[in-house]
Design a protein around this motif. Structure first.
Motif, mmCIF file in Angstrom:
data_model
loop_
_atom_site.group_PDB
_atom_site.id
_atom_site.type_symbol
_atom_site.label_atom_id
_atom_site.label_comp_id
_atom_site.label_asym_id
_atom_site.label_seq_id
_atom_site.Cartn_x
_atom_site.Cartn_y
_atom_site.Cartn_z
ATOM 1 N N THR A 131 35.307 -29.161 30.171
ATOM 2 C CA THR A 131 34.843 -30.475 30.589
ATOM 3 C C THR A 131 34.124 -31.164 29.426
ATOM 4 O O THR A 131 34.233 -30.723 28.271
ATOM 5 C CB THR A 131 33.904 -30.336 31.807
ATOM 6 O OG1 THR A 131 33.502 -31.632 32.247
ATOM 7 C CG2 THR A 131 32.682 -29.500 31.496
ATOM 8 N N ARG A 132 33.404 -32.207 29.740
ATOM 9 C CA ARG A 132 32.631 -32.926 28.730
ATOM 10 C C ARG A 132 31.220 -33.154 29.257
ATOM 11 O O ARG A 132 31.027 -33.420 30.445
ATOM 12 C CB ARG A 132 33.279 -34.269 28.361
ATOM 13 C CG ARG A 132 34.693 -34.149 27.829
ATOM 14 C CD ARG A 132 35.204 -35.469 27.294
ATOM 15 N NE ARG A 132 34.553 -35.848 26.041
ATOM 16 C CZ ARG A 132 34.936 -35.445 24.830
ATOM 17 N NH1 ARG A 132 35.976 -34.616 24.705
ATOM 18 N NH2 ARG A 132 34.296 -35.834 23.748
ATOM 19 N N LYS A 133 30.256 -33.055 28.362
ATOM 20 C CA LYS A 133 28.864 -33.287 28.708
ATOM 21 C C LYS A 133 28.303 -34.398 27.828
ATOM 22 O O LYS A 133 28.883 -34.732 26.786
ATOM 23 C CB LYS A 133 28.062 -32.004 28.505
ATOM 24 C CG LYS A 133 27.957 -31.563 27.052
ATOM 25 C CD LYS A 133 27.086 -30.324 26.918
ATOM 26 C CE LYS A 133 26.948 -29.927 25.439
ATOM 27 N NZ LYS A 133 26.067 -28.753 25.258
ATOM 28 N N PRO A 134 27.167 -34.999 28.210
ATOM 29 C CA PRO A 134 26.571 -36.035 27.369
ATOM 30 C C PRO A 134 26.270 -35.498 25.976
ATOM 31 O O PRO A 134 25.807 -34.371 25.807
ATOM 32 C CB PRO A 134 25.290 -36.411 28.124
ATOM 33 C CG PRO A 134 25.575 -36.058 29.547
ATOM 34 C CD PRO A 134 26.445 -34.852 29.495
ATOM 35 N N SER A 154 31.909 -41.970 21.762
ATOM 36 C CA SER A 154 32.326 -41.708 23.139
ATOM 37 C C SER A 154 31.153 -41.401 24.053
ATOM 38 O O SER A 154 31.234 -41.577 25.274
ATOM 39 C CB SER A 154 33.306 -40.529 23.169
ATOM 40 O OG SER A 154 32.655 -39.321 22.831
ATOM 41 N N GLY A 155 30.040 -40.898 23.505
ATOM 42 C CA GLY A 155 28.876 -40.559 24.306
ATOM 43 C C GLY A 155 28.957 -39.188 24.945
ATOM 44 O O GLY A 155 28.024 -38.760 25.630
ATOM 45 N N THR A 156 30.081 -38.495 24.751
ATOM 46 C CA THR A 156 30.248 -37.165 25.340
ATOM 47 C C THR A 156 30.821 -36.198 24.305
ATOM 48 O O THR A 156 31.387 -36.615 23.287
ATOM 49 C CB THR A 156 31.200 -37.208 26.549
ATOM 50 O OG1 THR A 156 32.502 -37.644 26.120
ATOM 51 C CG2 THR A 156 30.677 -38.145 27.619
ATOM 52 N N GLU A 157 30.681 -34.904 24.579
ATOM 53 C CA GLU A 157 31.246 -33.875 23.721
ATOM 54 C C GLU A 157 31.825 -32.761 24.585
ATOM 55 O O GLU A 157 31.353 -32.528 25.707
ATOM 56 C CB GLU A 157 30.178 -33.318 22.784
ATOM 57 C CG GLU A 157 28.941 -32.769 23.479
ATOM 58 C CD GLU A 157 27.861 -32.377 22.483
ATOM 59 O OE1 GLU A 157 28.062 -32.574 21.282
ATOM 60 O OE2 GLU A 157 26.816 -31.862 22.916
ATOM 61 N N PRO A 158 32.865 -32.058 24.084
ATOM 62 C CA PRO A 158 33.518 -31.029 24.899
ATOM 63 C C PRO A 158 32.632 -29.807 25.117
ATOM 64 O O PRO A 158 31.797 -29.465 24.277
ATOM 65 C CB PRO A 158 34.761 -30.673 24.073
ATOM 66 C CG PRO A 158 34.401 -31.031 22.666
ATOM 67 C CD PRO A 158 33.498 -32.223 22.758
ATOM 68 N N THR A 159 32.833 -29.163 26.253
ATOM 69 C CA THR A 159 32.074 -27.963 26.570
ATOM 70 C C THR A 159 32.798 -27.185 27.664
ATOM 71 O O THR A 159 33.727 -27.694 28.294
ATOM 72 C CB THR A 159 30.654 -28.323 27.053
ATOM 73 O OG1 THR A 159 29.897 -27.119 27.224
ATOM 74 C CG2 THR A 159 30.703 -29.061 28.388
ATOM 75 N N PHE A 160 32.386 -25.940 27.878
ATOM 76 C CA PHE A 160 32.882 -25.130 28.990
ATOM 77 C C PHE A 160 31.736 -24.919 29.977
ATOM 78 O O PHE A 160 30.594 -24.709 29.574
ATOM 79 C CB PHE A 160 33.407 -23.776 28.497
ATOM 80 C CG PHE A 160 34.696 -23.878 27.733
ATOM 81 C CD1 PHE A 160 35.905 -23.838 28.403
ATOM 82 C CD2 PHE A 160 34.702 -24.030 26.350
ATOM 83 C CE1 PHE A 160 37.104 -23.930 27.703
ATOM 84 C CE2 PHE A 160 35.886 -24.117 25.650
ATOM 85 C CZ PHE A 160 37.088 -24.067 26.318
ATOM 86 N N GLU A 161 32.078 -24.979 31.253
ATOM 87 C CA GLU A 161 31.039 -24.879 32.274
ATOM 88 C C GLU A 161 31.518 -24.013 33.433
ATOM 89 O O GLU A 161 32.697 -24.083 33.828
ATOM 90 C CB GLU A 161 30.675 -26.275 32.777
ATOM 91 C CG GLU A 161 29.533 -26.300 33.781
ATOM 92 C CD GLU A 161 29.172 -27.715 34.198
ATOM 93 O OE1 GLU A 161 28.477 -27.853 35.228
ATOM 94 O OE2 GLU A 161 29.582 -28.681 33.510
ATOM 95 N N ASN A 162 30.624 -23.188 33.959
ATOM 96 C CA ASN A 162 30.924 -22.386 35.145
ATOM 97 C C ASN A 162 30.480 -23.152 36.392
ATOM 98 O O ASN A 162 29.335 -23.593 36.478
ATOM 99 C CB ASN A 162 30.219 -21.036 35.073
ATOM 100 C CG ASN A 162 30.752 -20.167 33.948
ATOM 101 O OD1 ASN A 162 31.928 -20.233 33.608
ATOM 102 N ND2 ASN A 162 29.891 -19.349 33.363
ATOM 103 N N VAL A 163 31.391 -23.277 37.328
ATOM 104 C CA VAL A 163 31.116 -24.024 38.558
ATOM 105 C C VAL A 163 31.409 -23.124 39.751
ATOM 106 O O VAL A 163 32.453 -22.458 39.795
ATOM 107 C CB VAL A 163 31.969 -25.304 38.651
ATOM 108 C CG1 VAL A 163 31.682 -26.045 39.958
ATOM 109 C CG2 VAL A 163 31.698 -26.208 37.453
ATOM 110 N N THR A 164 30.488 -23.079 40.696
ATOM 111 C CA THR A 164 30.700 -22.310 41.920
ATOM 112 C C THR A 164 31.367 -23.189 42.966
ATOM 113 O O THR A 164 30.868 -24.263 43.306
ATOM 114 C CB THR A 164 29.362 -21.774 42.465
ATOM 115 O OG1 THR A 164 28.764 -20.919 41.487
ATOM 116 C CG2 THR A 164 29.588 -20.975 43.747
#
Length: 384
Positions: free
Chosen positions: A149-152, A213-223
């Motif tokens: 995903t992308r985060k700020p 863009s105001g965002t950068e790529p990242t990996f996130e764990n979601v339940t």
């Protein structure tokens, strides 16, 4: 009637469809194939034009009558329709000019809602998939998924600008609308602005880390909480769990496609379960009481009456599958399959031979067998 063009098939209606049915189908298909929703699909654009041409004919009772009698040739190059003022694919375009009123509210729904959505949420939606067992689908389960995903942006805190004050201004191309309009064939279409990408604003001094863009790529764990009773192919929506949007705009949504793995014991149809259980020949003939597995992990006892035939089904009420957001459960149907022994001991064979000699094939003990061969004899007697 020519077969190369079928207006009814294009609009996915029957030849006896009412005008209202044709209109509803046209609106649905126009939304699906509109070029603004399929910018990189030339086939969708062609289909959109064909759908409009078909609707222009079938919505008019006189044109529809001509089409029903002469086919598409009535509207091409001097055909019956062309000589009578009817339009079509040939020469005069779509019936002497497309009536924009038929799509006015539809376009407003598409473009107006799209502009509001861009202002409401600048983040992108994300889709992922999760596999669960049938037992997990019965009870409900929590699954952790990892998404890209992308985060700020940590450097500019999501503003996209190297200027601490923000440095954002109204886009000069779309003047803040976030969209531009262009003539495409017979239609005026609206697309996201190529300069601001639908945001309505541009960054004066782009951040070097995120390039504005105001965002950068990242990996996130979601339940992901999967409810009990979920069916294979269900798509769950997690609001705000998608990619972050620029600035202070909220994130998009996360869509989770649930895949339910097949079970070795049960087959499911909605809230109804089916289970196939083998029976020994003696159990079916003499009757028995057997244990049957239940999807909730328990067992239940099922009484098999003497003389049970292969393929016979028994219903266990309330032993089926759970229903989403309800306490009710469906039923389970147990189908028995009488298994013929394949490896007989000497004594077993002797007993079966003795049973056969004692009249094991009499009508009283084998009614289906006796009845069938009785009908066979009658058939050959009739032939003679």
């Amino acid at each position: 009637m020519p077969t190369q063009i079928d207006y009814y098939q294009l609009l996915e209606v029957s030849r006896t469809a009412s005008g209202e049915e044709i209109k509803r189908s046209f609106r649905r298909l126009a939304l699906r194939y509109h070029p603004d929703r399929n910018p990189d699909d030339p086939e969708a654009e062609l289909r959109f034009k064909e759908i409009n041409a078909a609707y222009e004919v079938l919505k008019d009772p006189q044109k529809r009558a001509a089409y029903d009698r002469y086919g598409a040739s009535a509207f091409q190059n001097g055909g019956v329709g062309a000589g009578s003022g009817f339009g079509g694919f040939g020469g005069g375009g779509f019936g002497g000019g497309f009536n924009a009123n038929d799509l006015g509210d539809l376009f407003e729904q598409m473009f107006g809602n799209a502009r509001q959505e861009r202002r409401r949420s600048g983040g992108q939606d994300i889709q992922t998939q999760v596999e669960i067992t049938l037992a997990e689908a019965f009870t409900g389960v929590k699954k952790e998924v990892t998404i890209e995903t992308r985060k700020p942006c940590e450097t500019c805190h999501g503003s996209g600008s190297s200027d601490p004050k923000g440095g954002r201004s109204v886009c000069p191309t779309c003047r803040g609308r976030g969209a531009v309009r262009a003539q495409q064939g017979f239609f005026l279409v609206e697309r996201p602005c190529p300069t601001c990408h639908g945001e309505g604003e541009t960054v004066s001094h782009p951040c070097e880390s995120c390039r504005g863009s105001g965002t950068e790529p990242t990996f996130e764990n979601v339940t992901v909480e999967i409810p009990a009773g979920v069916e294979d192919g269900t798509r769950l929506r997690l609001h705000g769990k998608g990619a972050a949007g620029p600035g202070k705009q909220e994130a998009g949504d996360l869509y989770v496609l649930v895949t339910v793995e097949p079970s070795d014991l049960f087959q499911r149809e909605g809230a109804t379960l089916y289970c196939r259980i083998p029976l020994r020949m003696t159990q079916a003939a003499l009757g028995a009481e057997i244990e049957v597995p239940v999807i909730d992990g328990t067992k239940t006892r099922l009484k098999i009456p003497a003389g049970t035939q292969s393929g016979q089904s028994f219903r266990l009420k309330g032993k089926g599958f759970s229903v989403v957001h309800a306490r009710a459960r469906g039923d389970m149907h147990v189908q028995v399959s009488v298994e013929t022994p394949t490896r007989l001991g000497k004594r077993q064979r002797e007993l079966l031979e003795e049973f056969e000699k004692e009249g094991g094939d009499h009508a009283e003990s084998s009614p289906q067998n006796s009845g069938f061969f009785s009908r066979v004899r009658e058939f050959f007697d009739g032939q003679g």
